[in-house]
Design an enzyme around this catalytic site. Structure first.
Site, PDB file in Angstrom:
ATOM      1  N   HIS A   1       9.135   6.962   3.437  1.00 35.51           N
ATOM      2  CA  HIS A   1       8.575   7.740   4.550  1.00 35.51           C
ATOM      3  C   HIS A   1       8.175   6.805   5.672  1.00 35.51           C
ATOM      4  CE1 HIS A   1       5.364   6.791   1.660  1.00 35.51           C
ATOM      5  NE2 HIS A   1       4.548   6.678   2.695  1.00 35.51           N
TER       6      HIS A   1
ATOM      7  N   GLY B   1       0.785  -1.227   0.000  1.00 39.14           N
ATOM      8  CA  GLY B   1       0.000   0.000   0.000  1.00 39.14           C
ATOM      9  C   GLY B   1       0.818   1.278   0.000  1.00 39.14           C
TER      10      GLY B   1
ATOM     11  N   HIS C   1       8.440   7.821  -2.220  1.00 39.75           N
ATOM     12  CA  HIS C   1       9.575   8.477  -1.558  1.00 39.75           C
ATOM     13  C   HIS C   1       9.540   7.933  -0.138  1.00 39.75           C
ATOM     14  CE1 HIS C   1      12.052  12.391  -0.821  1.00 39.75           C
ATOM     15  NE2 HIS C   1      12.048  11.736   0.331  1.00 39.75           N
TER      16      HIS C   1
HETATM   17  P1  DGP Z   1       1.710   5.505   2.087  1.00 38.70           P
HETATM   18  O1  DGP Z   1       0.312   5.059   1.760  1.00 38.70           O
HETATM   19  O2  DGP Z   1       2.374   4.648   3.141  1.00 38.70           O
HETATM   20  O3  DGP Z   1       2.532   5.690   0.840  1.00 38.70           O
HETATM   21  O4  DGP Z   1       1.550   6.928   2.785  1.00 38.70           O
HETATM   22  C1  DGP Z   1       1.510   8.124   2.076  1.00 38.70           C
HETATM   23  C2  DGP Z   1       0.932   9.158   3.000  1.00 38.70           C
HETATM   24  O5  DGP Z   1       1.220  10.427   2.481  1.00 38.70           O
HETATM   25  C3  DGP Z   1      -0.596   9.080   3.162  1.00 38.70           C
HETATM   26  O6  DGP Z   1      -0.908   8.784   4.530  1.00 38.70           O
HETATM   27  C4  DGP Z   1      -1.088  10.454   2.779  1.00 38.70           C
HETATM   28  C5  DGP Z   1       0.167  11.293   2.772  1.00 38.70           C
HETATM   29  N1  DGP Z   1       0.203  12.334   1.769  1.00 38.70           N
HETATM   30  C6  DGP Z   1       0.051  12.184   0.432  1.00 38.70           C
HETATM   31  N2  DGP Z   1       0.156  13.364  -0.190  1.00 38.70           N
HETATM   32  C7  DGP Z   1       0.403  14.288   0.785  1.00 38.70           C
HETATM   33  C8  DGP Z   1       0.620  15.697   0.753  1.00 38.70           C
HETATM   34  O7  DGP Z   1       0.622  16.364  -0.275  1.00 38.70           O
HETATM   35  N3  DGP Z   1       0.830  16.304   1.952  1.00 38.70           N
HETATM   36  C9  DGP Z   1       0.848  15.594   3.132  1.00 38.70           C
HETATM   37  N4  DGP Z   1       1.065  16.295   4.246  1.00 38.70           N
HETATM   38  N5  DGP Z   1       0.664  14.264   3.185  1.00 38.70           N
HETATM   39  C10 DGP Z   1       0.438  13.634   2.028  1.00 38.70           C
END
Ligand code: DGP
Length: 112
Positions: free
Chosen positions: A98, A91, A96
């Protein structure tokens, strides 16, 4: 490279930052799944945990130091979870690396 988190690092997209230094950025997740939901990312673009290697791994221990510090600042040090989703099957939606720092509620195990 069209990477949303690189754009956040470069201030091309706004974010609610909670931590920043030369190598690591922390900011609130835009879709929180817990009262505390912070994303910790290396400033160097690494696609996922599958691409951690001896040349780039020092930032990972630093991210965990920052996570411990933030868990105290956000009053969740008595119970929090650090998650990294790696690859489509797990998922991972943003390619990138994180780490989700989650706290402020109960968590079940095993995770789904
Ligand atoms: P994952 O599903 O593990 O790849 O988590 C990606 C997370 O990144 C998800 O919980 C939502 C967050 N996310 C996506 N786009 C943005 C954004 O533009 N700003 C912020 N603050 N979070 C974001």
């Amino acid at each position: 490279m069209d990477c949303i988190f690189c754009k956040i690092i470069n201030n091309e997209i706004p974010s609610k930052k909670v931590y920043e230094d030369d190598t690591v950025l922390g900011f609130h997740d835009i879709e929180p799944t817990a009262p505390v939901h912070i994303l910790l990312i290396p400033k160097e673009h690494i696609n996922s945990a599958a691409e951690i290697n001896e040349d780039n791994s020092s930032v990972i221990s630093h991210i965990f130091e920052v996570a411990a510090k933030l868990s105290k600042e956000f009053s969740v040090s008595d119970g929090f979870r650090i998650v990294t989703n790696c690859g489509d099957k797990a998922g991972q939606s943003v390619k990138h690396l994180h780490f989700h720092l989650l706290g402020g509620r109960e968590f079940t195990w095993p995770a789904g």
